[in-house]
Each structure stands twice: as C-alpha cells, then as structure tokens.
Design a protein around this motif. Structure first.
Motif, short mmCIF file in Angstrom:
data_model
loop_
_atom_site.label_atom_id
_atom_site.label_comp_id
_atom_site.label_asym_id
_atom_site.label_seq_id
_atom_site.Cartn_x
_atom_site.Cartn_y
_atom_site.Cartn_z
N GLU A 81 9.83 10.54 20.09
CA GLU A 81 9.75 11.33 21.31
C GLU A 81 8.32 11.79 21.58
OE1 GLU A 81 10.95 12.99 24.80
OE2 GLU A 81 12.10 11.69 23.45
N LYS A 82 7.62 12.21 20.52
CA LYS A 82 6.24 12.67 20.70
C LYS A 82 5.31 11.53 21.07
CE LYS A 82 6.42 16.95 18.08
NZ LYS A 82 5.90 17.74 16.94
N ASN A 85 5.69 10.83 24.63
CA ASN A 85 4.98 11.80 25.46
C ASN A 85 3.47 11.52 25.47
OD1 ASN A 85 7.36 13.13 26.00
ND2 ASN A 85 7.08 14.66 24.39
N THR A 88 2.64 8.70 27.86
CA THR A 88 2.86 8.91 29.29
C THR A 88 1.53 9.30 29.93
OG1 THR A 88 5.13 9.64 28.91
CG2 THR A 88 4.14 10.21 31.02
N ASN A 161 1.47 15.30 33.65
CA ASN A 161 1.74 13.88 33.91
C ASN A 161 1.38 13.49 35.34
OD1 ASN A 161 2.64 13.71 31.30
ND2 ASN A 161 4.82 13.68 31.82
#
Length: 407
Positions: A81-82, A85, A88, A161
């Motif tokens: 998950e990290k 991120n 992104t 983002n």
C-alpha cells in the motif's frame, strides 16, 4: 560514478521496478536535471555520521532534522500500500531530500514537456527534488533501499496527488520554469543561457546550488554512434543525439583529464599523473596526410577494431580526433578529444581511432616502460588482457580492476 538518469518508455507495461529505457536509450545529464531544479551530490556513506561535506550541506541549507528509513517488503508495514502511494504522481509543498546509504531505487520526475525522467539513486547519491515538481518513487528490482531523509524543521511528508496546478508550491515551480524560458528566448546563445544564466537565476530564486560543469567536458565529449557507413571522420551522431557522460566512460575504464597543453613540458599536473601511474616514456606524433608516412595505410589500421595488452594513453596537444570504444552492450561510443584532453583506454577494451574532418591531431603518447603499440584485431577474447577487462568492467568485479576508474 555519478547518478544516472534517462527518459522513460511511457508505453511499457513492464514491472515499475524495471529500468523502462526508451529504445534507443535517451540519457539525461546532470545539467538538464539542474534545469528542472533537481540537485545532486556524491557523498561518502561509510562515514555519514561525521562527514564534513554532508554537515556543510545541512548547515548551508538549514536541514536540522534527519532520520533513516529502510524500504523493503520485510521492514515496511503495509508495504504494498505504501509503495503504491509513493508511486502515485504527486508534489510536496517543500523540498524532498533523500540520501542513499544502502541499496538503490528510482525517483521519477516530470520535465518541462511532461515527459517522465527516471533517476536511479544508488549508494552515495544525495538528491533534492524542488517543491512543486511532479514526481514519484519506486524500488528497483533489488527490492531494498536505505535512505536518509532530511528536513528543514519538523519532518513533514504530505503528498498532493496530481492535479495540483492551484497549489502555491506548484505555481511557484511553474513560475520559475517560465522565467527560465523567457531568459532563454532573450539570449543570443541558447546553450549558454541554459547552463549559465538560467541556472544562476533559479539558484538565486530558491537558494539552490547547481552542480558545477566538469571542465573536462570542454576538451572531451562522447556520444553513441549511428550505424551509417558515411565518412568515418564525421561525428556519426544518432538521431536524436545520445550523449555519454565522462562518468559513464569511467565505468568502462576510460579515464580523462583536462590539462594545459601549451605548457605540457613544465605542467606539474601532468608530471604528477606520470609519476603516480608510472608513465616513464613519452613521444609525440602528428597524424595528418602531410606528416605521417604511409598515411592511408596507417589510418586504415588505426580504424580497425582492436585491443592492446597495455593501456593506451593519449594527450592531445593540438587538433582533435575520435577514439571509439565499445560499451557493455557492444555499442560504439565516439569520444572526441580536443586540445588539452588526455584519455587512458584500459588494456583489453575494444576500440579504434580516426581523425575528424579537420584532418589533424598532435598527440603525446605515454607508456609504462619501453613503447609498445601492438594491436590485436577483433576477435581476441582469449587474451588475458581481454578476460581481465571483461571481468572488471563488464562483469563488474571491482577487485579485478587494474586501474582506478574514478580518477
């Protein structure tokens, strides 16, 4: 060895951890990264706790907070998950400062035309990404990096983002790029504006210190060659051009210096190089149709791909010429040596020589002991010198290197 960067193949469906080179490869220089506000230092991670250069950078730029971060599947909670991120596309309101102490990883940044540039950060590399630049991060296939993170004040890592065109940091970043573009347009010398005026104004604006240009680049330049069978004396650039840095040449064992050709007889730096490397014999040669006996035959022999069992050391005192060398993937790199440039080609490297269109070079030849210039035309992969070269610079065994490629 300096940091490596290149334009990415944005159509590739490969693993994000793969290099994703364009075909042909398009490398990006440190000067071009500096134009985007990306700064770079090469430091010694072995003693980072007491490193004076790192201390000076921190003091000059106000980095009063530091922590360490191991990024790998075993050490990061919620790793997938990290990493998602991190990869992104985003900006930060402050600089992002990262110093690689172990392992390696990629930082991708957008250039002025919105193209992705992949920056490969390895042990000893410290980079600064300016506030407002779109970027992302991922591990490479080694799946591990240990980073020092530096901050001004309390640590803040807040990702915004894309799109974030209304964010003040983004507006300020874009403004700095537009200012540079206007500076370039107003300049009568576009390249000078890029490397001097544009970077100077950005440095003043953001209190940034751009990397200094390597003085050797004034007398030694290198690029990948095309496959054309035109006159061998032409530059033979690829389209688009693909330049090769002096650090990349050093990875192949090719060493280089800029010296004072007008005072070569009394030059203390040349004397020091000769003493340190044992170059006890020197002679001078002029290569041109008027001064070299059997010119046509000799220039033909020089341009035959070959290797030597000893180093080839050439110091250009006048004129210019091309030394072509093979890279790790057997591609030709053309090395243009001009007055003041001195290069050492390691024993065992496949190479060749030709004049450029000026048809003249005056070169100093240096040798360890009595002069020997015996070419072994390709293939000669069975020679000990070739085997040692492949082990040291192709298979990357540092213990096998006969020369220091970081000279």
């Amino acid at each position: 060895m300096a940091i490596e960067a290149w334009f990415m193949d944005e159509t590739s469906g490969e693993d994000q951890r793969s290099p994703r080179h364009c075909n042909p490869k398009e490398f990006v220089s440190l000067d071009y990264l500096a134009e985007l506000g990306v700064l770079y230092w090469r430091l010694n991670p072995a003693n980072y706790e007491s490193d004076e250069e790192l201390k000076k950078i921190r003091e000059d730029r106000g980095y009063n907070y530091m922590d360490l971060l191991d990024i790998c599947p075993e050490k990061v909670a919620d790793f997938k998950e990290k990493l998602k991120n991190f990869y992104t596309e985003h900006i930060h309101a402050d600089e992002e400062i990262r110093y690689c102490l172990e392992g390696s990883a990629y930082f991708d940044v957008r250039d002025k035309d919105d193209r992705w540039i992949r920056i490969w950060i390895k042990v000893g590399d410290l980079i600064i990404l300016p506030a407002g630049i779109y970027h992302r991060f991922t591990l490479d296939t080694g799946d591990y990096v240990k980073l020092m993170r530096l901050f001004v004040g309390e640590p803040v890592w807040t990702a915004y983002n894309r799109p974030q065109e209304d964010h003040p940091a983004r507006k300020e970043y874009i403004k700095s790029m537009v200012t540079e573009k206007r500076d370039l347009k107003a300049s009568g010398n576009k390249q000078t504006a890029k490397t001097d005026e544009g970077q100077r104004k950005r440095a003043q604006k953001r209190n940034m210190v751009a990397p200094e240009k390597d003085p050797r680049e004034e007398v030694i330049q290198a690029w990948y060659m095309d496959d054309s069978d035109e006159d061998q004396r032409l530059p033979h650039h690829r389209e688009p051009k693909e330049f090769v840095s002096l650090d990349q040449l050093a990875e192949l064992g090719v060493l280089s210096w800029k010296l004072d050709a007008d005072n070569h007889e009394t030059d203390a730096e040349l004397k020091k190089i000769r003493e340190e490397r044992g170059y006890s014999y020197v002679d001078l040669i002029e290569v041109c149709p008027e001064k070299l006996p059997n010119y046509e035959e000799k220039i033909k022999n020089f341009f035959e791909e070959h290797l030597h069992t000893d180093e080839e050391i050439r110091y250009c005192l006048g004129g210019s010429g091309y030394f072509d060398v093979r890279d790790h993937n057997d591609h030709w790199i053309r090395v243009w040596v001009k007055k003041g440039g001195m290069i050492v080609l390691p024993a065992g490297i496949y190479h060749r020589f030709t004049l450029d269109t000026d048809n003249y070079i005056k070169a100093m030849r240096l040798f360890v002991g009595d002069p020997v210039w015996t070419p072994f035309n390709r293939p000669h992969d069975h020679l000990p010198a070739r085997k040692e070269y492949v082990q040291a610079f192709v298979n990357k065994d540092p213990s096998a290197r006969a020369v220091d490629a970081a000279a």
